[in-house]
Design a protein around this motif. Structure first.
Motif, PDB file in Angstrom:
ATOM      1  N   GLN A   5       0.923  -1.150  -0.203  1.00 56.87           N
ATOM      2  CA  GLN A   5       0.155   0.071   0.101  1.00 56.87           C
ATOM      3  C   GLN A   5       0.822   1.175   0.031  1.00 56.87           C
ATOM      4  O   GLN A   5       0.484   2.177  -0.453  1.00 56.87           O
ATOM      5  CB  GLN A   5      -1.013  -0.093   1.292  1.00 56.87           C
ATOM      6  N   LEU A   6       1.983   1.251   0.591  1.00 58.43           N
ATOM      7  CA  LEU A   6       2.789   2.357   0.605  1.00 58.43           C
ATOM      8  C   LEU A   6       3.373   2.537  -0.833  1.00 58.43           C
ATOM      9  O   LEU A   6       3.724   3.825  -1.205  1.00 58.43           O
ATOM     10  CB  LEU A   6       3.987   2.154   1.831  1.00 58.43           C
ATOM     11  N   THR A   7       3.544   1.386  -1.550  1.00 62.22           N
ATOM     12  CA  THR A   7       4.117   1.528  -3.010  1.00 62.22           C
ATOM     13  C   THR A   7       3.051   2.315  -3.673  1.00 62.22           C
ATOM     14  O   THR A   7       3.467   3.229  -4.681  1.00 62.22           O
ATOM     15  CB  THR A   7       4.373   0.247  -3.483  1.00 62.22           C
ATOM     16  N   VAL A   8       1.832   2.008  -3.603  1.00 61.03           N
ATOM     17  CA  VAL A   8       0.771   2.601  -4.197  1.00 61.03           C
ATOM     18  C   VAL A   8       0.482   3.811  -4.105  1.00 61.03           C
ATOM     19  O   VAL A   8       0.177   4.870  -4.630  1.00 61.03           O
ATOM     20  CB  VAL A   8      -0.720   1.856  -4.220  1.00 61.03           C
ATOM     21  N   ALA A   9       0.582   4.284  -2.446  1.00 61.71           N
ATOM     22  CA  ALA A   9       0.359   5.813  -2.327  1.00 61.71           C
ATOM     23  C   ALA A   9       1.486   6.575  -2.787  1.00 61.71           C
ATOM     24  O   ALA A   9       1.398   7.693  -3.148  1.00 61.71           O
ATOM     25  CB  ALA A   9       0.513   5.714  -0.522  1.00 61.71           C
ATOM     26  N   GLU A  42      -8.064   8.236  -2.097  1.00 62.45           N
ATOM     27  CA  GLU A  42      -7.723   7.685  -3.246  1.00 62.45           C
ATOM     28  C   GLU A  42      -7.667   6.199  -2.963  1.00 62.45           C
ATOM     29  O   GLU A  42      -8.202   5.666  -3.710  1.00 62.45           O
ATOM     30  CB  GLU A  42      -6.608   8.353  -4.056  1.00 62.45           C
ATOM     31  N   LEU A  43      -6.811   5.839  -2.066  1.00 61.76           N
ATOM     32  CA  LEU A  43      -6.611   4.395  -1.787  1.00 61.76           C
ATOM     33  C   LEU A  43      -8.043   3.696  -1.367  1.00 61.76           C
ATOM     34  O   LEU A  43      -8.319   2.583  -1.741  1.00 61.76           O
ATOM     35  CB  LEU A  43      -5.572   4.294  -0.609  1.00 61.76           C
ATOM     36  N   ALA A  77       2.939   6.258  -5.434  1.00 63.36           N
ATOM     37  CA  ALA A  77       2.726   6.348  -6.998  1.00 63.36           C
ATOM     38  C   ALA A  77       1.778   7.320  -7.306  1.00 63.36           C
ATOM     39  O   ALA A  77       1.727   7.959  -8.219  1.00 63.36           O
ATOM     40  CB  ALA A  77       2.253   4.941  -7.592  1.00 63.36           C
ATOM     41  N   LEU A  78       0.818   7.409  -6.362  1.00 63.38           N
ATOM     42  CA  LEU A  78      -0.196   8.243  -6.391  1.00 63.38           C
ATOM     43  C   LEU A  78       0.277   9.869  -6.032  1.00 63.38           C
ATOM     44  O   LEU A  78       0.137  10.758  -6.760  1.00 63.38           O
ATOM     45  CB  LEU A  78      -1.432   8.155  -5.468  1.00 63.38           C
ATOM     46  N   ALA A  79       1.283   9.734  -5.105  1.00 63.55           N
ATOM     47  CA  ALA A  79       1.902  10.997  -4.802  1.00 63.55           C
ATOM     48  C   ALA A  79       2.774  11.580  -6.021  1.00 63.55           C
ATOM     49  O   ALA A  79       2.729  12.866  -6.350  1.00 63.55           O
ATOM     50  CB  ALA A  79       2.608  10.892  -3.595  1.00 63.55           C
TER      51      ALA A  79
END
Length: 216
Positions: free
Chosen positions: A7-11, A27-28, A13-15
């Motif tokens: 989830q940190l990786t996804v976060a 967003e998550l 990427a969003l940032a």
């Protein structure tokens, strides 16, 4: 840890795409999945032959399939009492007999407890229930009679009930109800249909009770 890292990786990427930090969580959550609903078991409603504790017309009915010779059933008893203390007006505990095949003393103990119920109602049943669980290593026929005598039951009726297997059909009915619902071990509980397996701690029951209270 793997889930958090993912989830940190996804976060991140969003940032990197320009999503403001205070908007990342929102967003998550757009793709978040709700927790899976607890399993349900279709168990017949209790009858006048099933002892209970708590308000007769309680909103939450917990049916407990148990075995007087099962150590895990003894272990969960304090949790059951805690549930009744936490929900004195909302929860009813209903006893369903489920003596397991490999517990040779459990079937007759179940029948003896049913005779205590027949003679002395719910109060008598739960007193006898406490005697059996307090003495799990001593529940053979002489012991069953001893506990009945200590509680002041009519011993002639009590002995006749055991001799004639008067309550065997009632016990067998509970066993069949468990079998039809797919309940195979003890202790096992249904909370307004939601299934709780084993000697779970209070928070596990509390979570399901709260779900049932919402009308789930």
């Amino acid at each position: 840890k793997e889930l958090v890292d993912a989830q940190l990786t996804v976060a991140k990427a969003l940032a990197a795409k320009g999503v403001a930090k205070d908007k990342v969580f929102r967003e998550l959550m757009k793709t978040a999945k709700a927790p899976q609903e607890p399993e349900k078991k279709n168990v017949p409603a209790p009858t006048k032959d099933n002892p209970f504790k708590g308000p007769e017309n309680a909103k939450i009915v917990i049916q407990e399939f148990s075995d007087f010779q099962c150590p895990f059933c003894a272990r969960v008893n304090p949790t059951v009492e805690q549930i009744l203390k936490e929900y004195p007006k909302d929860v009813k505990i209903v006893w369903r007999n489920m003596p397991l095949a490999f517990h040779q003393d459990a079937p007759l103990a179940a029948e003896a407890a049913q005779e205590a119920f027949a003679q002395a109602g719910n109060k008598g049943f739960w007193k006898y229930h406490e005697k059996l669980f307090a003495n799990q290593s001593a529940i053979k026929r002489p012991d069953l009679e001893k506990y009945a005598e200590e509680l002041g039951l009519d011993m002639a009726k009590f002995k006749a009930a055991l001799d004639n297997r008067t309550h065997k059909a009632t016990v067998d009915k509970d066993i069949e109800a468990a079998k039809q619902a797919g309940v195979s071990g003890t202790p096992a509980f249904t909370v307004n249909g939601y299934f709780v397996s084993g000697a779970q701690p209070f928070p596990a029951f509390n979570k399901v009770i709260k779900l049932a209270m919402k009308g789930g």
